[in-house]
Design a protein around this motif. Sequence first.
Motif, PDB file in Angstrom:
ATOM      1  N   ILE A  23       0.843  -1.199   0.000  1.00 27.03           N
ATOM      2  CA  ILE A  23       0.000   0.000   0.000  1.00 27.03           C
ATOM      3  C   ILE A  23       0.877   1.247   0.000  1.00 27.03           C
ATOM      4  N   VAL A  24       1.916   1.220   0.834  1.00 33.51           N
ATOM      5  CA  VAL A  24       2.851   2.341   0.868  1.00 33.51           C
ATOM      6  C   VAL A  24       3.457   2.548  -0.521  1.00 33.51           C
ATOM      7  N   GLY A  25       3.865   1.446  -1.138  1.00 37.23           N
ATOM      8  CA  GLY A  25       4.459   1.536  -2.472  1.00 37.23           C
ATOM      9  C   GLY A  25       3.486   2.108  -3.487  1.00 37.23           C
ATOM     10  N   LEU A  26       2.253   1.653  -3.396  1.00 35.95           N
ATOM     11  CA  LEU A  26       1.224   2.113  -4.337  1.00 35.95           C
ATOM     12  C   LEU A  26       0.978   3.617  -4.184  1.00 35.95           C
ATOM     13  N   ALA A  66       5.155   4.521   8.264  1.00 39.78           N
ATOM     14  CA  ALA A  66       4.305   3.364   7.963  1.00 39.78           C
ATOM     15  C   ALA A  66       5.154   2.137   7.652  1.00 39.78           C
ATOM     16  N   LEU A  67       6.330   2.371   7.092  1.00 41.51           N
ATOM     17  CA  LEU A  67       7.213   1.236   6.789  1.00 41.51           C
ATOM     18  C   LEU A  67       7.937   0.719   8.024  1.00 41.51           C
ATOM     19  N   THR A  68       8.240   1.612   8.948  1.00 44.00           N
ATOM     20  CA  THR A  68       9.080   1.199  10.078  1.00 44.00           C
ATOM     21  C   THR A  68       8.286   0.864  11.335  1.00 44.00           C
ATOM     22  N   MET A  69       7.040   1.284  11.412  1.00 39.56           N
ATOM     23  CA  MET A  69       6.321   1.174  12.691  1.00 39.56           C
ATOM     24  C   MET A  69       6.256  -0.263  13.213  1.00 39.56           C
ATOM     25  N   VAL A 148      14.456   7.551  11.934  1.00 38.93           N
ATOM     26  CA  VAL A 148      13.558   8.166  12.917  1.00 38.93           C
ATOM     27  C   VAL A 148      12.426   7.191  13.260  1.00 38.93           C
ATOM     28  N   GLY A 149      11.843   6.588  12.225  1.00 43.10           N
ATOM     29  CA  GLY A 149      10.741   5.646  12.438  1.00 43.10           C
ATOM     30  C   GLY A 149      11.184   4.426  13.224  1.00 43.10           C
ATOM     31  N   SER A 157       5.211  -0.430  22.103  1.00 44.16           N
ATOM     32  CA  SER A 157       4.726  -1.697  21.563  1.00 44.16           C
ATOM     33  C   SER A 157       3.478  -1.445  20.725  1.00 44.16           C
ATOM     34  N   ASN A 158       3.103  -0.178  20.600  1.00 49.57           N
ATOM     35  CA  ASN A 158       1.923   0.174  19.823  1.00 49.57           C
ATOM     36  C   ASN A 158       2.356   0.800  18.499  1.00 49.57           C
ATOM     37  N   GLN A 159       1.998   0.126  17.398  1.00 49.46           N
ATOM     38  CA  GLN A 159       2.471   0.595  16.086  1.00 49.46           C
ATOM     39  C   GLN A 159       1.947   1.986  15.750  1.00 49.46           C
ATOM     40  N   ILE A 160       0.690   2.255  16.138  1.00 51.41           N
ATOM     41  CA  ILE A 160       0.103   3.558  15.820  1.00 51.41           C
ATOM     42  C   ILE A 160       0.869   4.667  16.542  1.00 51.41           C
ATOM     43  N   VAL A 161       1.096   4.447  17.834  1.00 47.11           N
ATOM     44  CA  VAL A 161       1.837   5.441  18.611  1.00 47.11           C
ATOM     45  C   VAL A 161       3.201   5.663  17.967  1.00 47.11           C
ATOM     46  N   SER A 162       3.843   4.553  17.642  1.00 44.93           N
ATOM     47  CA  SER A 162       5.171   4.638  17.053  1.00 44.93           C
ATOM     48  C   SER A 162       5.143   5.468  15.762  1.00 44.93           C
ATOM     49  N   ALA A 163       4.146   5.213  14.913  1.00 49.77           N
ATOM     50  CA  ALA A 163       4.071   5.921  13.635  1.00 49.77           C
ATOM     51  C   ALA A 163       3.779   7.407  13.841  1.00 49.77           C
TER      52      ALA A 163
END
Lengths: 237, 315
Positions: A23-26, A66-69, A148-149, A157-163
């Motif tokens: 999705i990121v790539g698209l 989005a790629l690193t989270m 940074v990501g 441990s929360n991907q959303i927070v991380s992003a």
Amino acid sequence: MRTVQAVAWKEIQIYFSSPTAYIVGLIFLALTGFFFTQDLGNPFPEATLVPFFDGAIIMFILLAPALTMRLLAEESKLGTIELLLTSPVRDWEIIIGKYVASLTFFLALVILSFFYAALLFVFADPDPGPIYAGYLGFILYGAAALSVGLLTSTMSSNQIVSAVVAMGILLAMFFADRAFGSVSGLAGEIIGEMGVRGHFDDFSRGVIDTTNIVYFLSVVVFFLFLSIRTLESRRWR
Amino acid sequence: MQPDMIQAEGLTHYYGPYPAIQDVSFGVRKGEILGFLGPNGAGKTTTMRIITGFMPPTHGKVTLDGYDVVEQSLEARRRVGYLPETVPLYTDMSVNSYLKYMGTLRGMSPKAIKARLGEVIDVCRLGDYRKTQIGKLSKGFRQRVGIAQAIIHEPQVLVLDEPTIGIDPIQVVETRRLIKELGKDQTVVLSTHILPEVSMLCDRVLIINEGKIVAEDTPKNLAAGLQGVDRLEVEVGGPAAEVLPVLKAIRGVNEVAHTNNDGRHTYTIQAESGQDLRDAISQAVISNGWSLRGLQMVGMSLEEIFLRLTTHEEL
């Protein structure tokens, strides 16, 4: 070294089989395609990739996190971090392995975007300098954004927070050069110098200045160092 | 005497201001299976996380095969296989590639992994599922994959946190058989709150409660030490109203409990500690003209010992 490779290879496989990465790539290719063609509608279009680079930089504020989270946040969430940290693997090997994986996926996207440059070279006669330099700058910027990501993924441990935190930091870096006008004295100078734009714009003009290369590499080293330290500190919490 | 494979001294760990474990010391010999027994939240997982080097203790130290898990962490970690309680697995990997990955992380060469993989898959009976994605496996099979990753590098120390929790009875039996098998060559530390499991598997048991070791012995001695000969079960053919006072009057009897099971009168006698009252009781019964239908020493079950040690109430 083998462990770095193993960690990286595992993450690369996940990138190339996960919907998020595609999705990121698209989004990246669709939107940069739009930026690229926008200028071509003018009566006297310029054979340049500057609109592409400008758009890509802004998009990577959102796309790099989005790629690193997932990278370490998911290990914490699943509990697999417990096995990772009790294996005879050094903390830096884990971080570098994960980083290399995200960088690899990013570079794959960059290679796909060579299509735009190829179009210019086939149908027009662009000045190659700014294109090469621009790509170098874009790759350096991407490398910095991913580091940074990675740091914020190590922290939660929360991907959303991380992003979201990563996006915050990247936004701050993007707008930091405004401090030149609004913050007086040395503080304004320092904050302004940390801004991404000032360092990137030289590249897309075709200027390869060592200062700018050092700037981006320092950002990468700084955030990777913090990531390793953060991972290490998990043991003490 | 063989030096201890695991040596833990004065382990204390604080989560914030609360101590999860306090001054826990123990040693595990090579080839021994040690069981940690305790209620939830007693500090079993904390202790295991410290042994495996996942986190350092606030105070105290652990050595594995002579290597300090904090100071010489990599050397110590090379010797450990660990199955955390939650059985963390990468659900989107296949069994094969997951085990290969874990092997590599544990420092095995691709060649060594190739040689060992088939063996581990056989031992853990994963043969038909090599290519299956872990996310699609049932809980019991995931547990096997978890054990497989813990033993792939043939670690000297195997740490298993609640290895039989949440799987069906048949698989529990299988898992225990597997652990018993592994315990022949390896030093195994496992935690559980299932008591029969301890007597079945472990050479030695540490009962841990509220962060402290409250008892340490073989499961057998532990039971014997607490019960000895001082509890007897007697079945007497005679009127309960008369039998009861007679039994109570015997010197050394502390307590008599009577149960009537469809006309079978059974008396549970608690003697003062260390006294063998079998002779006195049988004489008393027979001299009163009743029939002595049964007389046996009853072991206090491990459950009762456990409860006695971990609750503050007297049973």
